[in-house]
Design a protein around this motif. Structure first.
Motif, PDB file in Angstrom:
ATOM      1  N   MET A 140       0.805  -1.210   0.045  1.00 12.72           N
ATOM      2  CA  MET A 140      -0.046   0.091   0.081  1.00 12.72           C
ATOM      3  C   MET A 140       0.628   1.302  -0.038  1.00 12.72           C
ATOM      4  N   ILE A 141       2.035   1.380   0.885  1.00  9.65           N
ATOM      5  CA  ILE A 141       2.601   2.293   0.702  1.00  9.65           C
ATOM      6  C   ILE A 141       3.461   2.746  -0.315  1.00  9.65           C
ATOM      7  N   GLN A 142       3.864   1.594  -0.918  1.00  9.08           N
ATOM      8  CA  GLN A 142       4.813   1.747  -2.327  1.00  9.08           C
ATOM      9  C   GLN A 142       3.980   2.144  -3.466  1.00  9.08           C
ATOM     10  N   GLN A 143       2.562   1.785  -3.598  1.00  8.79           N
ATOM     11  CA  GLN A 143       1.680   2.193  -4.502  1.00  8.79           C
ATOM     12  C   GLN A 143       1.510   3.687  -4.239  1.00  8.79           C
ATOM     13  N   PHE A 144       1.346   4.266  -3.007  1.00  7.65           N
ATOM     14  CA  PHE A 144       1.017   5.535  -2.813  1.00  7.65           C
ATOM     15  C   PHE A 144       2.204   6.250  -2.997  1.00  7.65           C
ATOM     16  N   LYS A 145       3.330   5.969  -2.755  1.00  4.18           N
ATOM     17  CA  LYS A 145       4.711   6.637  -3.081  1.00  4.18           C
ATOM     18  C   LYS A 145       4.577   6.786  -4.739  1.00  4.18           C
ATOM     19  N   GLU A 146       4.344   5.861  -5.312  1.00  5.12           N
ATOM     20  CA  GLU A 146       4.557   5.876  -6.874  1.00  5.12           C
ATOM     21  C   GLU A 146       3.541   6.864  -7.364  1.00  5.12           C
ATOM     22  N   SER A 147       2.321   7.014  -6.774  1.00  6.48           N
ATOM     23  CA  SER A 147       1.141   7.761  -7.168  1.00  6.48           C
ATOM     24  C   SER A 147       1.592   9.339  -7.089  1.00  6.48           C
ATOM     25  N   GLY A 148       2.358   9.595  -6.237  1.00 11.36           N
ATOM     26  CA  GLY A 148       2.561  11.162  -6.012  1.00 11.36           C
ATOM     27  C   GLY A 148       1.762  11.949  -5.214  1.00 11.36           C
ATOM     28  N   LYS A 149       0.560  11.439  -4.890  1.00  8.92           N
ATOM     29  CA  LYS A 149      -0.677  11.890  -4.515  1.00  8.92           C
ATOM     30  C   LYS A 149      -0.548  12.403  -2.969  1.00  8.92           C
ATOM     31  N   ALA A 150      -1.458  13.137  -2.471  1.00  5.51           N
ATOM     32  CA  ALA A 150      -1.469  13.852  -1.242  1.00  5.51           C
ATOM     33  C   ALA A 150      -2.020  12.911  -0.179  1.00  5.51           C
ATOM     34  N   ALA A 151      -3.012  12.020  -0.445  1.00  4.21           N
ATOM     35  CA  ALA A 151      -3.657  11.016   0.583  1.00  4.21           C
ATOM     36  C   ALA A 151      -3.838   9.751  -0.160  1.00  4.21           C
ATOM     37  N   MET A 193      -0.619   9.733   4.290  1.00  7.34           N
ATOM     38  CA  MET A 193      -0.786  11.128   3.927  1.00  7.34           C
ATOM     39  C   MET A 193       0.596  11.628   3.911  1.00  7.34           C
ATOM     40  N   ARG A 194       0.480  12.886   2.904  1.00  7.87           N
ATOM     41  CA  ARG A 194       1.696  13.564   2.947  1.00  7.87           C
ATOM     42  C   ARG A 194       1.487  14.681   3.705  1.00  7.87           C
ATOM     43  N   PRO A 195       2.579  15.430   4.348  1.00  7.74           N
ATOM     44  CA  PRO A 195       2.023  16.645   5.105  1.00  7.74           C
ATOM     45  C   PRO A 195       1.330  17.640   4.352  1.00  7.74           C
ATOM     46  N   ARG A 196       1.290  17.750   2.944  1.00  6.26           N
ATOM     47  CA  ARG A 196       0.650  18.848   2.267  1.00  6.26           C
ATOM     48  C   ARG A 196      -0.889  18.457   2.458  1.00  6.26           C
ATOM     49  N   ILE A 197      -1.176  17.473   3.100  1.00  6.55           N
ATOM     50  CA  ILE A 197      -2.756  17.280   3.357  1.00  6.55           C
ATOM     51  C   ILE A 197      -3.301  18.466   4.055  1.00  6.55           C
TER      52      ILE A 197
END
Length: 265
Positions: A140-151, A193-197
């Motif tokens: 899940m984390i890897q897919q999120f990293k690759e997406s570049g999205k905020a959440a 989430m990334r802090p830009r949330i």
């Protein structure tokens, strides 16, 4: 990676439980469901927790101030109890920040209240603290990293079957379909989430309402589909289901060192 856990709710739908405790402190087996959630994350190597407390915060604080790992592990006791040797190699040294975020705040407000604890992170994890799953967190984390999205949130099928009704404006039913055979997905309460949330959150807003709507408009929200085990403890019946699984030795939410393999008895 830091893990933000929302622990401030009263659990109004599980008030059948006799003791007035925060919902995450309702036991499943011998331990609070919060402990099970934290063990899930620590199995993947994430042991730095930020707890957003509210209702009966003292109960949660007392649990961690009095925490004794040997109560939850196989151990050897000697010296009339003065020396304890843990035999469970998976026992973890947790770092737990206990933050009182107020009684009546919603999830978005609680997250905003602890923002300074995660601002320096590339990304962080978050959880409602009332549900268990066997999702492969690393994937899940890897897919999120690759997406570049905020959440990102975990998308799951509802664990109970219900019937979806397709009807016209007069109430005439056109179709009746079981949720088991539908493309219905719900928010499972596991987040990355990334802090830009925090750029998407305004004062007083609930996390998955206005902020998520803004994320969707900017194409910054990812859903990670999970078809394996997931169960939220919303009612006393849900707790009984989880208790029964533990009694049978079937605990799919306990992962083997982040390997993605569930531990079963």
């Amino acid at each position: 990676m830091k893990v933000v856990l929302f622990c401030g709710g009263q659990g109004t739908r599980i008030r059948e439980y006799p003791e007035p405790v925060p919902k995450p402190m309702v036991p499943v087996g011998h331990e609070p469901i919060l402990w099970h959630v934290m063990k899930y994350y620590s199995d993947f190597g994430h042991r730095d927790f930020v707890l957003c407390m509210g209702y009966k915060a003292d109960v949660i604080k007392r649990f961690f101030l009095d925490y004794r790992p040997h109560l939850y592990a196989d151990c050897v006791v000697s010296g009339n109890g003065d020396q304890v040797e843990l035999l469970d190699a998976s026992q973890d040294d947790w770092r737990v920040s206990l933050i009182d975020t107020g009684i009546w705040r919603n999830i978005g407000e609680r997250l905003w209240a602890v923002r300074h604890h995660v601002m320096g992170e590339e990304m962080f994890l978050a959880n409602y603290s009332d549900g268990l799953a066997n999702v492969s967190l690393d994937v899940m984390i890897q897919q999120f990293k690759e997406s570049g999205k905020a959440a990102c949130f975990l998308a799951v099928h509802p664990p109970v079957t219900f019937h979806l009704v397709d009807m016209d404006e007069t109430g005439s039913v056109r179709a009746l379909m079981s949720s088991d055979n539908s493309n219905v997905w719900i928010n499972g309460g596991f987040f990355i989430m990334r802090p830009r949330i925090f750029d998407y959150i305004r004062e007083g807003e609930e996390l998955v309402v206005e902020p998520f709507r803004r994320l969707i408009e900017d194409d910054q929200l990812l859903a990670f589909k999970h078809t394996g085990f997931w169960r939220a403890m919303d009612t006393l019946r849900d707790r009984q289901v989880l208790e029964g699984m533990i009694e049978r030795g079937h605990v799919p939410w306990r992962m083997s060192g982040g390997s993605g393999r569930a531990i079963t008895g």
